[in-house]
Design a protein around this motif. Structure first.
Motif, PDB file in Angstrom:
ATOM      1  N   HIS A  49      55.004  57.864  17.665  1.00 27.63           N
ATOM      2  CA  HIS A  49      53.894  57.304  16.644  1.00 27.63           C
ATOM      3  C   HIS A  49      52.679  58.217  17.178  1.00 27.63           C
ATOM      4  N   TYR A  50      52.328  58.913  18.289  1.00 28.87           N
ATOM      5  CA  TYR A  50      51.487  59.523  18.295  1.00 28.87           C
ATOM      6  C   TYR A  50      52.363  61.029  18.445  1.00 28.87           C
ATOM      7  N   THR A  51      51.173  61.915  18.259  1.00 28.72           N
ATOM      8  CA  THR A  51      51.302  63.622  19.365  1.00 28.72           C
ATOM      9  C   THR A  51      50.327  64.706  19.393  1.00 28.72           C
ATOM     10  N   ARG A  52      50.508  65.978  20.241  1.00 29.28           N
ATOM     11  CA  ARG A  52      49.584  66.140  20.848  1.00 29.28           C
ATOM     12  C   ARG A  52      48.198  66.154  19.715  1.00 29.28           C
ATOM     13  N   ALA A  53      48.366  66.526  18.528  1.00 31.81           N
ATOM     14  CA  ALA A  53      47.132  66.309  17.642  1.00 31.81           C
ATOM     15  C   ALA A  53      46.954  64.937  17.160  1.00 31.81           C
ATOM     16  N   THR A  54      47.400  63.896  17.931  1.00 34.77           N
ATOM     17  CA  THR A  54      46.619  62.666  17.445  1.00 34.77           C
ATOM     18  C   THR A  54      45.553  62.152  18.087  1.00 34.77           C
ATOM     19  N   LYS A  55      43.814  61.972  17.531  1.00 36.02           N
ATOM     20  CA  LYS A  55      42.825  62.000  17.907  1.00 36.02           C
ATOM     21  C   LYS A  55      42.788  60.963  18.531  1.00 36.02           C
ATOM     22  N   ILE A  56      41.785  60.831  20.018  1.00 36.86           N
ATOM     23  CA  ILE A  56      42.251  59.784  20.940  1.00 36.86           C
ATOM     24  C   ILE A  56      41.324  58.746  20.276  1.00 36.86           C
ATOM     25  N   ASP A  57      40.313  58.823  20.160  1.00 35.98           N
ATOM     26  CA  ASP A  57      39.970  57.746  19.058  1.00 35.98           C
ATOM     27  C   ASP A  57      40.340  57.220  18.359  1.00 35.98           C
ATOM     28  N   THR A  58      42.368  57.724  17.529  1.00 39.68           N
ATOM     29  CA  THR A  58      42.836  57.139  17.013  1.00 39.68           C
ATOM     30  C   THR A  58      43.862  56.152  17.962  1.00 39.68           C
ATOM     31  N   VAL A  59      44.465  56.765  19.209  1.00 34.88           N
ATOM     32  CA  VAL A  59      44.584  55.690  20.416  1.00 34.88           C
ATOM     33  C   VAL A  59      43.667  54.659  20.624  1.00 34.88           C
ATOM     34  N   ARG A  60      43.039  55.061  20.921  1.00 40.78           N
ATOM     35  CA  ARG A  60      41.326  53.641  21.604  1.00 40.78           C
ATOM     36  C   ARG A  60      41.370  52.428  20.528  1.00 40.78           C
ATOM     37  N   ASN A  61      41.528  52.875  19.497  1.00 44.63           N
ATOM     38  CA  ASN A  61      40.925  51.627  18.518  1.00 44.63           C
ATOM     39  C   ASN A  61      42.042  51.405  17.305  1.00 44.63           C
ATOM     40  N   ASP A  62      43.657  51.490  17.661  1.00 40.83           N
ATOM     41  CA  ASP A  62      44.709  51.526  17.532  1.00 40.83           C
ATOM     42  C   ASP A  62      44.878  49.949  17.111  1.00 40.83           C
ATOM     43  N   ALA A  63      45.279  49.453  15.810  1.00 40.85           N
ATOM     44  CA  ALA A  63      44.959  47.696  16.129  1.00 40.85           C
ATOM     45  C   ALA A  63      46.562  46.773  17.038  1.00 40.85           C
ATOM     46  N   ALA A  64      47.372  47.632  17.111  1.00 44.35           N
ATOM     47  CA  ALA A  64      48.647  47.536  18.265  1.00 44.35           C
ATOM     48  C   ALA A  64      48.341  47.524  19.026  1.00 44.35           C
ATOM     49  N   PHE A  65      46.976  47.470  19.820  1.00 45.77           N
ATOM     50  CA  PHE A  65      46.674  47.408  21.247  1.00 45.77           C
ATOM     51  C   PHE A  65      44.976  46.482  20.953  1.00 45.77           C
ATOM     52  N   ASP A  66      45.403  45.691  19.908  1.00 41.52           N
ATOM     53  CA  ASP A  66      44.385  44.514  20.111  1.00 41.52           C
ATOM     54  C   ASP A  66      43.225  44.836  21.307  1.00 41.52           C
ATOM     55  N   GLY A  67      42.305  46.044  20.479  1.00 41.27           N
ATOM     56  CA  GLY A  67      41.491  45.611  21.086  1.00 41.27           C
ATOM     57  C   GLY A  67      41.256  46.424  22.693  1.00 41.27           C
ATOM     58  N   TYR A  68      42.263  46.378  22.995  1.00 43.29           N
ATOM     59  CA  TYR A  68      42.566  46.985  24.204  1.00 43.29           C
ATOM     60  C   TYR A  68      42.774  48.452  24.478  1.00 43.29           C
ATOM     61  N   GLY A  69      42.735  49.116  23.783  1.00 41.50           N
ATOM     62  CA  GLY A  69      43.343  50.688  23.690  1.00 41.50           C
ATOM     63  C   GLY A  69      42.233  51.857  24.231  1.00 41.50           C
ATOM     64  N   ARG A  70      40.519  51.040  24.400  1.00 41.95           N
ATOM     65  CA  ARG A  70      39.143  51.519  24.660  1.00 41.95           C
ATOM     66  C   ARG A  70      39.857  51.682  26.673  1.00 41.95           C
ATOM     67  N   LEU A  71      40.875  50.509  27.092  1.00 39.57           N
ATOM     68  CA  LEU A  71      40.876  50.603  28.628  1.00 39.57           C
ATOM     69  C   LEU A  71      41.875  52.287  28.941  1.00 39.57           C
ATOM     70  N   MET A  72      42.823  52.539  28.358  1.00 40.53           N
ATOM     71  CA  MET A  72      43.340  53.422  27.898  1.00 40.53           C
ATOM     72  C   MET A  72      43.263  54.959  28.914  1.00 40.53           C
ATOM     73  N   PHE A  73      41.704  54.837  28.348  1.00 42.09           N
ATOM     74  CA  PHE A  73      40.686  56.512  28.789  1.00 42.09           C
ATOM     75  C   PHE A  73      39.483  55.549  29.312  1.00 42.09           C
ATOM     76  N   PRO A  74      38.539  56.970  30.015  1.00 42.24           N
ATOM     77  CA  PRO A  74      37.561  56.634  30.709  1.00 42.24           C
ATOM     78  C   PRO A  74      36.488  56.112  29.434  1.00 42.24           C
ATOM     79  N   VAL A  75      36.285  55.116  30.516  1.00 38.39           N
ATOM     80  CA  VAL A  75      34.618  54.257  29.848  1.00 38.39           C
ATOM     81  C   VAL A  75      33.866  55.143  29.434  1.00 38.39           C
ATOM     82  N   GLN A  76      33.489  55.918  30.828  1.00 38.60           N
ATOM     83  CA  GLN A  76      32.430  57.438  31.176  1.00 38.60           C
ATOM     84  C   GLN A  76      33.017  58.185  30.195  1.00 38.60           C
ATOM     85  N   THR A  77      32.091  58.198  29.014  1.00 41.06           N
ATOM     86  CA  THR A  77      33.192  59.479  28.312  1.00 41.06           C
ATOM     87  C   THR A  77      32.624  61.248  29.559  1.00 41.06           C
ATOM     88  N   SER A  78      31.704  61.008  29.736  1.00 38.83           N
ATOM     89  CA  SER A  78      31.472  62.491  30.917  1.00 38.83           C
ATOM     90  C   SER A  78      32.541  62.315  31.807  1.00 38.83           C
TER      91      SER A  78
END
Length: 173
Positions: A49-78
């Motif tokens: 479904h995802y590749t190296r070229a997939t944008k992080i925001d695409t995964v973060r916002n994927d409806a499949a994760f029902d709003g929890y995709g944001r938890l797959m990456f650091p909340v503090q983007t720094s």
């Protein structure tokens, strides 16, 4: 459990998930070789479904994760850099394997598509959580030998032993 512990538990969960997604893998610096994964296992091919070229925001916002995709990456983007799974870098890892990162993101996606729960709301499920903060130490103190954190691994194991059931273990085998 008080709200400080709940917030700490959520933070720890986020941190652990980010570590998993990071796909730590030793890349051979000596010969410049990187891991070669087949397209079916989520490598740089297009079968996952995802590749190296997939944008992080695409995964973060994927409806499949029902709003929890944001938890797959650091909340503090720094704490991260890169805009795609292939260019993702995390502050606390020296060696990241982009193919492994893609494989893990695809694994999470496949689990959700198969109806499995991958994110648990520990605040409403009454899940017990603990965090130890050691005065004068930041993240990354290893086993803590010779520091105020010495013995933290034993505390973690004791916590897991108190809370894991035989059912938890056999479901993972």
């Amino acid at each position: 459990m008080n709200s400080k512990k709940q917030i700490s538990a959520v933070f720890c969960s986020l941190f652990l998930c980010a570590g998993v997604l990071a796909g730590c893998g030793a890349q051979s610096a000596a010969n410049g070789a990187s891991s070669s994964r087949s397209a079916s296992s989520g490598g740089s091919g297009s079968a996952g479904h995802y590749t190296r070229a997939t944008k992080i925001d695409t995964v973060r916002n994927d409806a499949a994760f029902d709003g929890y995709g944001r938890l797959m990456f650091p909340v503090q983007t720094s704490f991260m850099s890169g805009s795609t799974l292939g260019t993702l870098r995390l502050t606390w890892y020296n060696h990241m394997n982009p193919d492994k990162t893609v494989e893990i993101a695809n694994y999470f996606y496949d689990q959700v598509q198969d109806g499995r729960t991958i994110f648990y709301n520990i605040k409403t499920n009454g899940t017990d959580a603990e965090i130890e903060v050691f005065r004068g130490l930041h993240h990354g103190f290893g086993l803590g030998e010779g520091t105020v954190a010495e013995g933290w691994v034993d505390h973690a194991v004791a916590f897991w032993q108190r809370h894991m059931t035989t059912r938890d273990i056999t479901q993972r085998i």
